[in-house]
Design a protein around this motif. Structure first.
Motif, PDB file in Angstrom:
ATOM      1  N   GLU A 335       0.822  -1.223   0.000  1.00 59.83           N
ATOM      2  CA  GLU A 335       0.000   0.000   0.000  1.00 59.83           C
ATOM      3  C   GLU A 335       0.849   1.265   0.000  1.00 59.83           C
ATOM      4  OE1 GLU A 335       0.487  -0.931   4.453  1.00 59.83           O
ATOM      5  OE2 GLU A 335       0.405  -2.009   2.546  1.00 59.83           O
ATOM      6  N   PHE A 336       2.118   1.163   0.359  1.00 57.88           N
ATOM      7  CA  PHE A 336       3.015   2.319   0.310  1.00 57.88           C
ATOM      8  C   PHE A 336       3.309   2.752  -1.129  1.00 57.88           C
ATOM      9  CE2 PHE A 336       5.367   1.639   4.665  1.00 57.88           C
ATOM     10  CZ  PHE A 336       4.158   1.845   5.317  1.00 57.88           C
ATOM     11  N   GLU A 437      -6.101  12.327  -1.555  1.00 63.49           N
ATOM     12  CA  GLU A 437      -6.514  11.274  -0.647  1.00 63.49           C
ATOM     13  C   GLU A 437      -5.399  10.232  -0.533  1.00 63.49           C
ATOM     14  OE1 GLU A 437     -10.233   9.713  -2.069  1.00 63.49           O
ATOM     15  OE2 GLU A 437     -11.362  11.061  -0.745  1.00 63.49           O
ATOM     16  N   VAL A 438      -5.078   9.857   0.695  1.00 66.47           N
ATOM     17  CA  VAL A 438      -4.035   8.872   0.958  1.00 66.47           C
ATOM     18  C   VAL A 438      -4.643   7.765   1.807  1.00 66.47           C
ATOM     19  CG1 VAL A 438      -1.773   8.470   1.993  1.00 66.47           C
ATOM     20  CG2 VAL A 438      -2.263  10.663   0.880  1.00 66.47           C
ATOM     21  N   LYS A 439      -4.447   6.522   1.368  1.00 61.84           N
ATOM     22  CA  LYS A 439      -5.031   5.388   2.079  1.00 61.84           C
ATOM     23  C   LYS A 439      -4.108   4.935   3.200  1.00 61.84           C
ATOM     24  CE  LYS A 439      -7.498   1.067   1.153  1.00 61.84           C
ATOM     25  NZ  LYS A 439      -7.859   0.068   0.118  1.00 61.84           N
ATOM     26  N   TYR A 445      -7.673   9.325   3.735  1.00 66.25           N
ATOM     27  CA  TYR A 445      -7.622  10.587   4.461  1.00 66.25           C
ATOM     28  C   TYR A 445      -7.063  11.667   3.538  1.00 66.25           C
ATOM     29  CZ  TYR A 445      -7.790   7.473   8.557  1.00 66.25           C
ATOM     30  OH  TYR A 445      -8.126   6.513   9.484  1.00 66.25           O
ATOM     31  N   SER A 446      -7.446  12.913   3.801  1.00 62.73           N
ATOM     32  CA  SER A 446      -6.876  14.032   3.053  1.00 62.73           C
ATOM     33  C   SER A 446      -6.891  15.281   3.925  1.00 62.73           C
ATOM     34  CB  SER A 446      -7.663  14.289   1.763  1.00 62.73           C
ATOM     35  OG  SER A 446      -8.984  14.713   2.055  1.00 62.73           O
ATOM     36  N   GLY A 447      -6.092  16.279   3.533  1.00 62.06           N
ATOM     37  CA  GLY A 447      -6.093  17.561   4.241  1.00 62.06           C
ATOM     38  C   GLY A 447      -5.789  17.424   5.720  1.00 62.06           C
ATOM     39  N   LYS A 448      -6.584  18.091   6.530  1.00 63.83           N
ATOM     40  CA  LYS A 448      -6.388  18.087   7.983  1.00 63.83           C
ATOM     41  C   LYS A 448      -6.480  16.677   8.557  1.00 63.83           C
ATOM     42  CE  LYS A 448      -8.291  20.146  12.227  1.00 63.83           C
ATOM     43  NZ  LYS A 448      -8.649  18.864  12.900  1.00 63.83           N
ATOM     44  N   SER A 487       3.981  11.629   1.914  1.00 70.28           N
ATOM     45  CA  SER A 487       4.274  12.138   3.253  1.00 70.28           C
ATOM     46  C   SER A 487       4.220  13.662   3.262  1.00 70.28           C
ATOM     47  CB  SER A 487       5.665  11.687   3.694  1.00 70.28           C
ATOM     48  OG  SER A 487       6.113  12.459   4.794  1.00 70.28           O
ATOM     49  N   PRO A 488       3.452  14.263   4.188  1.00 74.05           N
ATOM     50  CA  PRO A 488       3.390  15.730   4.253  1.00 74.05           C
ATOM     51  C   PRO A 488       4.693  16.378   4.717  1.00 74.05           C
ATOM     52  CG  PRO A 488       2.130  14.745   6.045  1.00 74.05           C
ATOM     53  CD  PRO A 488       2.531  13.621   5.141  1.00 74.05           C
TER      54      PRO A 488
END
Length: 666
Positions: A335-336, A437-439, A445-448, A487-488
């Motif tokens: 998944e990475f 969107e990141v699983k 999940y996305s954003g905040k 990665s943010p």
């Protein structure tokens, strides 16, 4: 005056249990009323000064000086207080004394002909400066900041009235006695530290305390002692956090970077981590290998050829182990989506070539004594033994564990504070500027929400010691945060470490940035980000680090019409040839925002001896007509909420719902 009716009596009755608990702290109408008056007074005080610093990268001397001079705030206060009554040289000497009182006093005692006169003049100057700085705080807050030995005396001197003729002799007597009993030096040190503490109300570190420079541990000790600090984790901080948790891939990266910059002081002296097993292993397997591509970047370090050769061998040894360990994580987590980082199996050792993205490249180094080409990602017995020893060293370093716990207690992935959104790297975006969107697990999940989820996982990696499944997943995610494509804190599609070591073609070294960096000069996108984090998009700012601003190429740190401010300007000496400066810092006081650019800092010793400050240039980004008050801040919202609760308590007392002096049974 408080008004109440049947409606708010119903609210008070609903909150009665809480109000009964609150009455333990304020048991009478008088005590509750006094606190309301106190809180209302605080709300009308000027907003405290905030100091923003980013990407320190172990440069402890520059950081220490920046912390002590508050990015020029103390110098500006000296100008405000003394104006033209002091020459510039005198102001510079006073500023240096405030920054480094112990060191400066040693020099003064050797050079001043009349120490008594100097002490008398200096004490009055420091008291006047301290008065100015303390004027925006309550007496209670100032009192808490005072050193115990001199608290009463300093408080008396700070509240001297200029027209108080009757007490003039009293205050002069205090100053004279301090000098006569030989406590002037200690008093100067004490009041200088009060000035340093109170000139900045809160310190914000926007990531990357660790790596490259020699003193990350020294910086961490200074932050632990600071009275009010928060930290937004950078990718290099995340790496050390993962290493301290026991993540082998993070440990390998930490050691590789330390060896790349010939910076073993932090590892060995700072944290007591034993590198002898790595040195022994490297000499055994790479004794005849020159390891040319692994020679450290020594900058201005004086290192012998023998030591350089050893560091190069250690550097290559840990890099090969890193590629193996990382490959195992990638296999475990499809998944990475990081299969493109599985490179060892793409090597044709017979031809000395590697196939990347459908193209063949010649390797500049084909010496791989520890790789089994039938199973290139398997650690040898010696490598497994070595990585186990190194992991134990990181986990058992008491000082490292203390510092990482502090990073967790004061740190987050981001912070929304006083209309500013603080984060180190980026908010992952799609090509059209929408939130990516990141699983993670089975949820996207996305954003905040994405940053909140990563924050939670980061804590799992360190604290979930009794649930090894969650901890191991968390440690793998810490490595992903270091170098993963979504990665943010990394913000790039890939980390091309292998290519930079083994392939000369620089096209393979390119690391494509997230679309965030395309859009961060777009005001609409920045406003969308602010809205996503529940901030007013028209009156808030993003404060960002991570990617150095190339000032010498004309790049501006002010982006998106002032909505986004990048304050990574090259604190690290390795970046300064690219950036042309030595860092940006940001000051947010009651009058507005000031962005300061700094020239390289020589050394603390030079600053003390020659009264040399960091040469800085300040840009006023925003200047408000009406000075901001505590009421306009996040703390103000908390205080207003407390006032409302106390007003409810007063009503409860006056309506007989709670008796004065009530003691709760809960």
């Amino acid at each position: 005056m408080i008004f109440y009716d049947e409606d708010n009596l119903e609210i008070i009755e609903k909150d009665l249990r809480y109000l009964q608990l609150l009455s333990n702290q304020y048991p009478t109408i008088s005590s509750a009323s006094t606190e309301i008056i106190n809180l209302q007074a605080i709300l009308n005080l000027p907003k405290g000064t905030e100091h923003f610093i980013s990407d320190i990268h172990g440069e402890y001397e520059s950081f220490t000086h920046m912390l002590k001079n508050a990015s020029g705030v103390i110098k500006r206060k000296i100008d405000d207080v003394f104006g033209n009554s002091l020459r510039e040289k005198q102001k510079a000497a006073l500023a240096t004394l405030v920054y480094y009182p112990e060191q400066k006093l040693e020099l003064i005692e050797q050079t001043e002909a009349s120490a008594e006169d100097w002490y008398k003049i200096t004490l009055y100057q420091l008291i006047e400066l301290c008065k100015n700085i303390c004027s925006k705080y309550t007496r209670s807050k100032v009192r808490k900041a005072l050193p115990q030995d001199f608290a009463y005396i300093i408080e008396e001197l700070l509240h001297e009235q200029e027209d108080g003729v009757d007490k003039h002799a009293y205050y002069n007597g205090i100053i004279k006695t301090i000098i006569d009993i030989d406590r002037a030096g200690e008093f100067i040190i004490a009041i200088s530290k009060v000035i340093q503490n109170l000139v900045v109300d809160r310190l914000h570190i926007i990531g990357d305390i660790y790596d490259r420079g020699p003193g990350a541990d020294i910086i961490m000790e200074a932050l632990i002692k600071h009275h009010s600090v928060d930290i937004q984790w950078g990718n290099h901080d995340i790496l050390w956090m993962g290493a301290a948790a026991g993540c082998e891939a993070c440990i390998c990266n930490v050691l590789r970077i330390s060896l790349r910059y010939a910076n073993l002081r932090t590892i060995e002296d700072g944290y007591g981590i034993n590198l002898l097993p790595l040195a022994t292993y490297a000499m055994e397997f790479y004794e005849k290998d020159e390891c040319k591509g692994f020679k450290p970047r020594t900058l201005d370090k004086d290192i012998s050829n023998n030591e350089l050769n050893l560091l190069a061998k250690m550097h290559k040894a840990i890099s090969i182990i890193q590629f193996k360990v990382e490959g195992s994580i990638i296999k475990k987590h499809p998944e990475f989506q990081m299969d493109d980082r599985m490179l060892l199996d793409k090597i044709n050792i017979e031809t000395g070539e590697i196939n990347l993205y459908g193209k063949t490249y010649k390797l500049n180094d084909t010496t791989f004594p520890t790789i089994d080409w039938k199973n290139p990602y398997e650690l040898t017995e010696g490598e497994r033994d070595l990585i186990n020893k190194l992991t134990r060293s990181f986990i058992n370093s008491e000082k490292l564990q203390k510092h990482i716990k502090f990073l967790y207690s004061k740190g987050n992935m981001y912070l929304a504070y006083n209309s500013n959104l603080l984060y180190h790297g980026c908010i992952p975006l799609n090509e059209n500027g929408s939130f990516k969107e990141v699983k993670i697990g089975n949820i996207k999940y996305s954003g905040k929400a994405l940053l909140d989820r990563f924050d939670r996982v980061a804590r799992d990696s360190f604290f979930f010691k009794n649930d090894m499944e969650l901890k191991n997943y968390g440690m793998d995610m810490m490595w992903y945060l270091w170098c993963g494509p979504n990665s943010p804190v990394f913000g790039k599609s890939r980390m091309t470490t292998f290519e930079r070591y083994f392939i000369d073609d620089k096209d393979t070294h390119y690391e494509e940035k997230n679309y965030y960096y395309k859009y961060r000069d777009n005001e609409k996108i920045c406003k969308n980000i602010l809205t996503e984090f529940n901030l007013d998009p028209d009156n808030s700012h993003i404060v960002n680090g991570h990617i150095p601003v190339k000032t010498k190429e004309g790049e501006s740190p002010i982006k998106a019409n002032g909505r986004l401010l990048v304050i990574d300007g090259g604190f690290c000496k390795a970046y300064q040839p690219q950036t042309g400066i030595a860092g940006y810092t940001l000051i947010y006081n009651s009058y507005g925002l000031l962005l300061t650019s700094h020239e390289p800092f020589a050394a603390i010793k030079d600053a003390v001896k020659n009264d040399r400050d960091i040469l800085s240039s300040t840009i006023i980004l925003e200047h408000v007509v009406t000075r901001k008050r505590v009421a306009d801040t996040d703390k103000g919202l908390e205080l207003k909420s407390q006032v409302k609760d106390l007003e409810k308590l007063l009503i409860a007392y006056r309506k007989g719902l709670i008796k004065e002096g009530y003691e709760s049974k809960w």
